[in-house]
Every structure is written in structure tokens, then in C-alpha cells.
Scaffold this motif. Structure first.
Motif, PDB file in Angstrom:
ATOM      1  N   ARG A 136       0.831  -1.207   0.000  1.00 28.08           N
ATOM      2  CA  ARG A 136       0.000   0.000   0.000  1.00 28.08           C
ATOM      3  C   ARG A 136       0.870   1.263   0.000  1.00 28.08           C
ATOM      4  O   ARG A 136       0.495   2.285  -0.568  1.00 28.08           O
ATOM      5  CB  ARG A 136      -0.950  -0.014   1.205  1.00 28.08           C
ATOM      6  CG  ARG A 136      -2.197  -0.865   0.954  1.00 28.08           C
ATOM      7  CD  ARG A 136      -3.218  -0.655   2.056  1.00 28.08           C
ATOM      8  NE  ARG A 136      -2.828  -1.330   3.297  1.00 28.08           N
ATOM      9  CZ  ARG A 136      -3.130  -2.574   3.594  1.00 28.08           C
ATOM     10  NH1 ARG A 136      -3.827  -3.306   2.746  1.00 28.08           N
ATOM     11  NH2 ARG A 136      -2.741  -3.106   4.736  1.00 28.08           N
ATOM     12  N   ARG A 155      -3.723   5.977   1.207  1.00 28.30           N
ATOM     13  CA  ARG A 155      -2.932   4.740   1.177  1.00 28.30           C
ATOM     14  C   ARG A 155      -1.734   4.839   2.105  1.00 28.30           C
ATOM     15  O   ARG A 155      -1.373   3.882   2.785  1.00 28.30           O
ATOM     16  CB  ARG A 155      -2.500   4.434  -0.254  1.00 28.30           C
ATOM     17  CG  ARG A 155      -3.637   3.917  -1.134  1.00 28.30           C
ATOM     18  CD  ARG A 155      -3.117   3.328  -2.434  1.00 28.30           C
ATOM     19  NE  ARG A 155      -4.170   2.599  -3.115  1.00 28.30           N
ATOM     20  CZ  ARG A 155      -4.963   3.117  -4.055  1.00 28.30           C
ATOM     21  NH1 ARG A 155      -4.836   4.392  -4.389  1.00 28.30           N
ATOM     22  NH2 ARG A 155      -5.885   2.381  -4.642  1.00 28.30           N
ATOM     23  N   GLU A 158       1.789   1.758  -3.531  1.00 28.94           N
ATOM     24  CA  GLU A 158       0.624   2.299  -4.237  1.00 28.94           C
ATOM     25  C   GLU A 158       0.500   3.803  -3.999  1.00 28.94           C
ATOM     26  O   GLU A 158       0.195   4.574  -4.927  1.00 28.94           O
ATOM     27  CB  GLU A 158      -0.654   1.614  -3.747  1.00 28.94           C
ATOM     28  CG  GLU A 158      -0.929   0.273  -4.366  1.00 28.94           C
ATOM     29  CD  GLU A 158      -2.315  -0.235  -3.982  1.00 28.94           C
ATOM     30  OE1 GLU A 158      -2.983  -0.822  -4.840  1.00 28.94           O
ATOM     31  OE2 GLU A 158      -2.714  -0.053  -2.825  1.00 28.94           O
TER      32      GLU A 158
END
Length: 377
Positions: free
Chosen positions: A269, A288, A272
Motif C-alpha cells: 500500500r 494509502r 501504491e
């Protein structure tokens, strides 16, 4: 705590914290009595910090029997036993586990004797069955030493150590090990050089090695790093494709994976978020990063948590919330100072540069004072 310090000493008064020591038995007893793993790890960390305060080093991490086995092996490598190799591996694992808890310079001092011992034993002649085991320890030790050298701003030593780790990994014929070396090297290159070409080359090598390796988690991490490099280059489509491959690898069954702790959804994450920061939506990036920081709670993950939180602050700036970004950066200053890590400091500097339009604000001055007081920069 008092018992921990008592059992950390041999009857002769020497420090002994490794497997088979009275101290290790004491921690096992605490676990059997219901103490949590987190509390016993913290107790071990406090004793280890005290040991390095007083000059304790490699020998403190080895039991007396392993010390004797290593001494015999260095005199005559043909007498090397599996116990000595296992002892070296435990030292490297112990040092690696303290990244984020102890200053990087202390970790270097703890690791250096293990690196030199590996080199001397590899010259041999070593019993043939032990050569692959020692080579694996050498790869792990040299990779960690390369990262620590980078963190302490010795880029020349860092490159040499990564080259050593790569050579030994190639001789191991375990592609996931080679991929891990390339990824660690790529990360320090990404943070320490201008331009992305060299980092991209190392990441591509890592992806090729990981695709033929046994670890899907290492492959997921390689694809995630490939996505970050693509995003920093403004290549949105390539970044999203690499992220998709990373999620595919991380969601499969990892039973039997040789690197079970190498990567996690929380880490992914964070990647991301970086991709969203450079080629996507800053709001999505912020969310995120926030979720990633929440799960990066272990002591070993504090460096990564500081990096993620700094990136979260960058997202706040791009959302038009510079003061909230400054509040987040205050939290990162302490983590950067505690570990002595170079990467969090570099990320803090970049985030502070993004706050230049507000340099006359009092809350920016407060952040500058905090940076100067704690980091001296």
C-alpha cells in the motif's frame, strides 16, 4: 529487567545474549510464563543497547560454544562445523532485526566482525556441505552491510558490499536471493543519485531474477519497486501494470515461501501511495500512506514508517494542506534521529523543500527549529 541483566552475564562476567545462553533461556521462560513476544523482544533490545553502550559487540551475540567453534574454524577452516555457520547467521539476523531500534553506526560495528569472519572462512578450505550455507550467510551479511554503509553516508563502501553480495548470490543459484540484493541496491541508488537510469537497471535485474525464483513475496516486492520507478518517471500505465502484478503475487498462498517476512500488503500500500503521488490522485495517495503507516508498527518497521509518513506529508502539501503536512513531518524527525537513517533524512529534506512557499509562516519556522535541534540540518 534486573534478571535480564543478571542472566546476560556469564559467571566470568562476560556478555552472552545468543542462542544457548542463560539470557536466551530466561527469555524462553518468560514466554512460557505468558509474557508477550513483543515485550520479550523489547527486553532483549534494551539489554542489547546497554551492551553496545559499553562496547559489547559480536561476541555478546554468540553463545560460548559457538564462540569456541568459530575460533577453531578460523584457525583451520577444515574444522568448521554447522554450529559455527548457524551462529554467524544468527548474528546477521539479530543485527537486521534491530534496524530501526539501534543507531545505524552501532549496527555496523556489530555486523563488521561477522562479515570479516564470512570472508575468511569462504577462502577455505571449508567442508563442501557447508559452503552453500556460509554463502547464504555472506549474501545476507553483505547486503545488510551495504545498506548500513549507505545509511551512514559511505557510498563507496556501499557499492563494494553490494557487488560482493551479488557475486556470492550468483554462486548460490537461488534467484530470489539475487533479486533481494538487487532490490536493496536499487533502493539506495534511487535515493542517493540523480536520475533514475541506474535504479531502473537494478530493478529490472531484480524482476528478472525474481520471476525465476521460489519466493512470490520477493517477486511481489520487485514488481512494486518497478512500479515506483515507473511512476517517478511519469509512466502511469507501466506503474499500474507492475502494481497489478505485485498484488497478484501477494494474494496467492505463501506457504513454504523462503522469504515469509520480506513483503506484506502494508508495504505494498505504501508503494501504491507513491504511484498515486507521482501519476495519480494525491488524495488517494494520502489515504494509502495513512493505512500503510498504521500497520507498520513493529520496531523493525520504524524506518519504513517514517518514510511512508513523510510521503503522506508530501500528499498533504499537494492537497493544499501545508500546515497539516508540517504536523506530520514533526513525527518523522524523531524517527530519523533515533535510527540515524539517511533515507528518512533525505525524504524529510525533500518535503521541507516543498514547503518553501510558506517559509515565512511560524509553523514552518517551528519545523525548521525541530530539524535543527534534532538532526542539525
Amino acid at each position: 529487567m534486573l534478571l535480564a541483566h543478571l542472566y546476560a552475564r556469564t559467571p566470568a562476567g562476560e556478555l552472552s545474549l545468543g542462542a544457548g545462553s542463560d539470557f536466551a533461556e530466561y527469555l524462553d521462560a518468560l514466554c512460557l510464563l505468558g509474557e508477550s513476544e513483543w515485550r520479550t523482544a523489547e527486553l532483549r533490545r534494551l539489554v542489547l543497547r546497554a551492551a553496545t553502550d559499553t562496547g559489547g559487540g559480536l561476541l555478546a551475540l554468540l553463545s560460548p560454544t559457538v564462540q569456541a567453534a568459530l575460533t577453531a574454524a578460523l584457525v583451520d577452516p577444515r574444522r568448521t562445523e554447522g554450529e559455527a555457520i548457524a551462529g554467524l547467521a544468527s548474528v546477521v539476523a539479530d543485527v537486521n532485526a534491530e534496524v530501526g531500534s539501534l543507531p545505524m553506526v552501532r549496527l555496523q560495528l556489530l555486523l563488521a566482525p561477522a562479515i570479516e569472519t564470512c570472508r575468511r572462512l569462504l577462502v577455505g578450505p571449508l567442508p563442501d556441505p557447508l559452503v552453500p550455507q556460509l554463502r547464504e550467510v555472506t549474501v545476507a551479511a553483505a547486503t545488510l552491510a551495504g545498506r548500513l554503509a549507505f545509511e551512514t553516508r559511505d557510498d563507496t563502501a556501499s557499492r563494494a558490499l553490494y557487488a560482493e553480495a551479488t557475486r556470492e548470490a550468483e554462486r548460490l543459484a537461488r534467484p530470489w536471493r539475487k533479486a533481494s540484493v538487487h532490490m536493496s541496491h536499487a533502493l539506495v541508488t534511487l535515493y542517493s543519485t540523480q536520475g533514475l537510469d541506474e535504479a531502473r537497471r537494478l530493478v529490472d535485474q531484480a524482476v528478472r531474477a525474481a520471476r525465476s525464483g521460489e519466493s512470490t513475496l520477493v517477486r511481489a516486492r520487485a514488481h512494486a519497486l518497478q512500479a515506483e520507478v515507473a511512476a517517478r518517471s511519469g509512466q502511469e500505465r507501466q506503474a499500474q501494470a507492475a502494481l497489478g502484478l505485485a498484488w497478484y503475487d501477494i494474494e496467492v498462498d505463501h506457504t513454504g515461501d523462503p522469504a515469509p517476512t520480506s513483503f506484506s500488503p502494508g508495504h505494498l500500500r505504501g508503494f501504491e501511495g507513491v504511484c498515486e503521488l507521482y501519476v495519480g490522485d494525491p488524495s488517494a495517495a494520502h489515504d494509502r500512506f495513512a493505512r500503510s503507516a498504521e500497520v507498520l508498527s513493529a520496531p523493525r518497521e520504524q524506518v519504513q514508517r517514517a518514510i511512508v509518513t513523510t510521503d503522506q506529508a508530501l500528499a498533504r502539501i499537494r492537497l493544499g494542506e501545508p500546515r497539516a503536512a508540517a504536523d506530520l513531518l514533526h513525527k518523522c524527525v524523531a524517527a530519523a534521529a533515533t535510527t540515524g537513517g539517511r533515507v528518512p533524512a533525505l525524504r524529510l529534506r525533500k518535503a521541507r523543500q516543498e514547503l518553501r512557499p510558506w517559509r515565512r509562516e511560524e509553523w514552518v519556522a517551528d519545523l525548521d527549529d525541530h530539524l535543527m535541534d534534532v538532526l542539525g540540518s
